[in-house]
Design a protein around this motif. Sequence first.
Motif, PDB file in Angstrom:
ATOM      1  N   GLY A  14      28.403  28.176  43.385  1.00 40.77           N
ATOM      2  CA  GLY A  14      28.566  29.365  42.546  1.00 40.77           C
ATOM      3  C   GLY A  14      29.762  29.234  41.626  1.00 40.77           C
ATOM      4  N   THR A  15      30.363  30.389  41.323  1.00 41.44           N
ATOM      5  CA  THR A  15      31.450  30.424  40.345  1.00 41.44           C
ATOM      6  C   THR A  15      32.674  31.066  40.977  1.00 41.44           C
ATOM      7  OG1 THR A  15      29.845  30.647  38.587  1.00 41.44           O
ATOM      8  CG2 THR A  15      32.057  31.344  38.063  1.00 41.44           C
ATOM      9  N   ILE A  16      33.820  30.491  40.712  1.00 39.67           N
ATOM     10  CA  ILE A  16      35.058  31.038  41.277  1.00 39.67           C
ATOM     11  C   ILE A  16      36.083  31.123  40.141  1.00 39.67           C
ATOM     12  CG2 ILE A  16      36.055  28.808  42.014  1.00 39.67           C
ATOM     13  CD1 ILE A  16      36.772  30.160  44.684  1.00 39.67           C
ATOM     14  N   ALA A  17      36.771  32.250  40.041  1.00 39.03           N
ATOM     15  CA  ALA A  17      37.722  32.424  38.928  1.00 39.03           C
ATOM     16  C   ALA A  17      39.156  32.281  39.440  1.00 39.03           C
ATOM     17  CB  ALA A  17      37.528  33.785  38.281  1.00 39.03           C
ATOM     18  N   VAL A  18      39.922  31.522  38.693  1.00 40.02           N
ATOM     19  CA  VAL A  18      41.317  31.258  39.059  1.00 40.02           C
ATOM     20  C   VAL A  18      42.194  32.399  38.538  1.00 40.02           C
ATOM     21  CG1 VAL A  18      43.227  29.658  38.565  1.00 40.02           C
ATOM     22  CG2 VAL A  18      40.945  28.776  39.092  1.00 40.02           C
ATOM     23  N   SER A  19      43.201  32.768  39.303  1.00 36.90           N
ATOM     24  CA  SER A  19      44.127  33.851  38.910  1.00 36.90           C
ATOM     25  C   SER A  19      45.277  33.296  38.073  1.00 36.90           C
ATOM     26  CB  SER A  19      44.694  34.509  40.163  1.00 36.90           C
ATOM     27  OG  SER A  19      43.656  34.982  40.990  1.00 36.90           O
ATOM     28  N   GLY A  20      46.138  34.191  37.610  1.00 35.63           N
ATOM     29  CA  GLY A  20      47.344  33.776  36.890  1.00 35.63           C
ATOM     30  C   GLY A  20      48.256  32.978  37.828  1.00 35.63           C
ATOM     31  N   LEU A  41      52.796  42.312  31.606  1.00 30.16           N
ATOM     32  CA  LEU A  41      52.285  40.979  31.942  1.00 30.16           C
ATOM     33  C   LEU A  41      50.828  41.099  32.337  1.00 30.16           C
ATOM     34  CD1 LEU A  41      55.262  39.652  34.133  1.00 30.16           C
ATOM     35  CD2 LEU A  41      54.871  39.357  31.667  1.00 30.16           C
ATOM     36  N   ASP A  42      49.942  40.395  31.640  1.00 29.99           N
ATOM     37  CA  ASP A  42      48.523  40.373  31.993  1.00 29.99           C
ATOM     38  C   ASP A  42      48.245  39.151  32.864  1.00 29.99           C
ATOM     39  OD1 ASP A  42      48.326  42.601  30.482  1.00 29.99           O
ATOM     40  OD2 ASP A  42      47.276  41.665  28.791  1.00 29.99           O
ATOM     41  N   ASP A  43      47.205  39.253  33.679  1.00 35.15           N
ATOM     42  CA  ASP A  43      46.845  38.180  34.620  1.00 35.15           C
ATOM     43  C   ASP A  43      47.992  37.863  35.583  1.00 35.15           C
ATOM     44  OD1 ASP A  43      44.312  37.964  33.748  1.00 35.15           O
ATOM     45  OD2 ASP A  43      44.527  36.022  32.763  1.00 35.15           O
ATOM     46  N   ALA A  44      48.667  38.900  36.020  1.00 30.62           N
ATOM     47  CA  ALA A  44      49.739  38.711  37.010  1.00 30.62           C
ATOM     48  C   ALA A  44      49.087  38.770  38.394  1.00 30.62           C
ATOM     49  CB  ALA A  44      50.777  39.812  36.880  1.00 30.62           C
ATOM     50  N   PRO A  45      49.052  37.666  39.127  1.00 34.10           N
ATOM     51  CA  PRO A  45      48.321  37.664  40.391  1.00 34.10           C
ATOM     52  C   PRO A  45      48.950  38.623  41.408  1.00 34.10           C
ATOM     53  CG  PRO A  45      49.684  35.701  40.189  1.00 34.10           C
ATOM     54  CD  PRO A  45      49.771  36.401  38.876  1.00 34.10           C
ATOM     55  N   GLN A  70      47.581  43.866  35.772  1.00 33.35           N
ATOM     56  CA  GLN A  70      48.747  43.981  34.874  1.00 33.35           C
ATOM     57  C   GLN A  70      49.994  44.415  35.643  1.00 33.35           C
ATOM     58  OE1 GLN A  70      47.702  46.904  31.918  1.00 33.35           O
ATOM     59  NE2 GLN A  70      46.507  45.440  30.741  1.00 33.35           N
ATOM     60  N   LEU A  71      51.120  43.879  35.201  1.00 31.18           N
ATOM     61  CA  LEU A  71      52.406  44.362  35.731  1.00 31.18           C
ATOM     62  C   LEU A  71      53.161  44.966  34.561  1.00 31.18           C
ATOM     63  CD1 LEU A  71      54.189  41.785  38.078  1.00 31.18           C
ATOM     64  CD2 LEU A  71      53.099  43.930  38.714  1.00 31.18           C
ATOM     65  N   LYS A  72      53.648  46.197  34.758  1.00 28.61           N
ATOM     66  CA  LYS A  72      54.450  46.834  33.703  1.00 28.61           C
ATOM     67  C   LYS A  72      55.880  46.897  34.209  1.00 28.61           C
ATOM     68  CE  LYS A  72      50.537  49.304  31.957  1.00 28.61           C
ATOM     69  NZ  LYS A  72      49.662  50.417  32.209  1.00 28.61           N
ATOM     70  N   ILE A  73      56.759  46.268  33.423  1.00 27.65           N
ATOM     71  CA  ILE A  73      58.147  46.131  33.865  1.00 27.65           C
ATOM     72  C   ILE A  73      59.058  46.783  32.836  1.00 27.65           C
ATOM     73  CG2 ILE A  73      59.994  44.446  34.377  1.00 27.65           C
ATOM     74  CD1 ILE A  73      57.796  42.465  35.138  1.00 27.65           C
ATOM     75  N   CYS A  74      60.060  47.502  33.322  1.00 24.10           N
ATOM     76  CA  CYS A  74      61.059  47.991  32.382  1.00 24.10           C
ATOM     77  C   CYS A  74      62.436  47.850  33.016  1.00 24.10           C
ATOM     78  CB  CYS A  74      60.766  49.445  32.001  1.00 24.10           C
ATOM     79  SG  CYS A  74      61.742  49.884  30.564  1.00 24.10           S
ATOM     80  N   ALA A  75      63.292  47.088  32.371  1.00 23.92           N
ATOM     81  CA  ALA A  75      64.611  46.804  32.942  1.00 23.92           C
ATOM     82  C   ALA A  75      65.700  47.425  32.072  1.00 23.92           C
ATOM     83  CB  ALA A  75      64.796  45.295  33.067  1.00 23.92           C
ATOM     84  N   THR A 227      50.301  37.089  28.474  1.00 24.52           N
ATOM     85  CA  THR A 227      49.273  36.717  29.469  1.00 24.52           C
ATOM     86  C   THR A 227      49.731  35.453  30.189  1.00 24.52           C
ATOM     87  OG1 THR A 227      47.568  37.643  28.053  1.00 24.52           O
ATOM     88  CG2 THR A 227      46.815  36.164  29.788  1.00 24.52           C
ATOM     89  N   VAL A 228      49.784  35.550  31.507  1.00 35.76           N
ATOM     90  CA  VAL A 228      50.267  34.429  32.328  1.00 35.76           C
ATOM     91  C   VAL A 228      49.210  33.315  32.347  1.00 35.76           C
ATOM     92  CG1 VAL A 228      50.985  33.799  34.684  1.00 35.76           C
ATOM     93  CG2 VAL A 228      51.563  36.065  33.763  1.00 35.76           C
ATOM     94  N   ILE A 229      49.656  32.062  32.305  1.00 33.71           N
ATOM     95  CA  ILE A 229      48.706  30.925  32.323  1.00 33.71           C
ATOM     96  C   ILE A 229      47.972  30.873  33.666  1.00 33.71           C
ATOM     97  CG2 ILE A 229      49.883  29.423  30.659  1.00 33.71           C
ATOM     98  CD1 ILE A 229      51.118  27.933  33.125  1.00 33.71           C
ATOM     99  N   PRO A 230      46.779  30.251  33.669  1.00 28.83           N
ATOM    100  CA  PRO A 230      46.036  30.125  34.931  1.00 28.83           C
ATOM    101  C   PRO A 230      46.782  29.222  35.924  1.00 28.83           C
ATOM    102  CG  PRO A 230      44.683  29.435  33.049  1.00 28.83           C
ATOM    103  CD  PRO A 230      46.057  29.661  32.520  1.00 28.83           C
TER     104      PRO A 230
END
Length: 416
Positions: A14-20, A41-45, A70-75, A227-230
């Motif tokens: 089948g098919t398997i998708a890799v995360s960030g 940050l998109d694709d944040a595992p 997604q991770l939403k960060i504010c520092a 977007t974080v790399i795979p």
Amino acid sequence: MSKLLVTGGNFLEGTIAVSGAKNAVLPIIAASLLSGEPIRLDDAPDLLDVKVMSEVIKSLGASVERDGSQLKICATNIDNIEAPYDLVSQMRASIVIMGPLLARLGRVRISHPGGCAIGSRPINWHLKGLEALGAEIHMDHGFLDVKAKNLRGTRIYLDFPSVGATENIMMAAARAQGTTVIENAAQEPEIVDLANFINQMGGKIRGAGTSVIHIEGVREFHGTVHTVIPDRIEAGSYLLMAAATGGDVLVQNVISDHLKPVLAKMEEAGIEFNEEDEGIRIRGNGNYQAVDIKTQVHPGFPTDLQAPFLALLTKSNGTAVVTETVFENRFMHVDELKRMGADVKIEGRSAIVQGTSCLYAAPVTATDLRAGAALILAALTAEGTTEIRGIHHIERGYERIQEKISRIGGKIERVD
Ligand code: UD1
């Protein structure tokens, strides 16, 4: 105690998708401390290690919210310079907050990370780099107290291209006065992703991905969406699992270039695969030749895939020599694989793997996250049901692994 029960014998299909990528998102979360504006940050595992890093920056005053992947960060309001021991001791990678926190507040206190299961893992090159930029470092009751009134750009030669040291120095230098040049820098794809992220916030970094990185310090960093790399290690782990079971699996969200040394070794072993638009498709037959492997820094064979590849080699034809050059004690999975019938001898920094035709189920323990992936791979090909303990290690680095493997036909169950 939670365990995984893995029953061998099924082909994965089948098919398997890799995360960030875990190793990209961790320093990127730390680098968010450079800016006071909102970051997405998109694709944040959604992993244990990502939770720990999020807690670390929250303890310093940042806000972190998860919304799906997604991770939403504010520092904006960073008012604490001390990272709590409880969190840092859970995850060695938290030391990468040193660079950005020092750059932002001029001081950081963090417990010395000490050793871990795969070796003593010192941080001397991180400290040497920060000192060269003008930091003063004191050890105080197990804590590192790092201060810098003014970070100044300079030329830093790393004795070894350490990933963490390159990241820490790059983040501190991004906000220093003047230009820093890191020579013999790490070239891993995660370094490039971090540099891209910092540049998107307004940083000026050139050369990431080569051995010489130029960083021109800037004072203002703004918000951004990145977007974080795979995760190349997660991708490699699933490719190897599919191959080991003789399966037919399309692994999606992969950058093949990041996996070149692994694909080259897979080809040499006789594993059939195609690079397609959507990802890499494995067409395994479960019958492979022994190949020798030597781990090296990028673009060499990644140490993080040594354990899963070694597990595959336990059932290959012939004798393979697997040499670990990056970490001093990274064969903890070998004793566990031997409990499943593998024929492996350790000689110094090498493992001599004699292929056998059959592995059998046994109770085993994951000692670190990649050792955990190796045990799952072995269990998927073994006779009977293997009980894997120590699964918190696996959950540190593989997002929803049990669900992902089940979906492609693997028999894997988590019991609490
Ligand atoms: C990172 C990855 C890890 C991967 C490793 C090598 C993260 C969160 N982790 O770890 O998954 O296995 O790169 O690709 O990104 N060393 C020193 N002194 C130092 C720094 C390192 O002696 O100051 C030694 C280490 O003990 C090790 C070697 O250098 O033997 C490589 O370490 P390094 O590249 O720094 O790995 P990490 O950043 O810890």
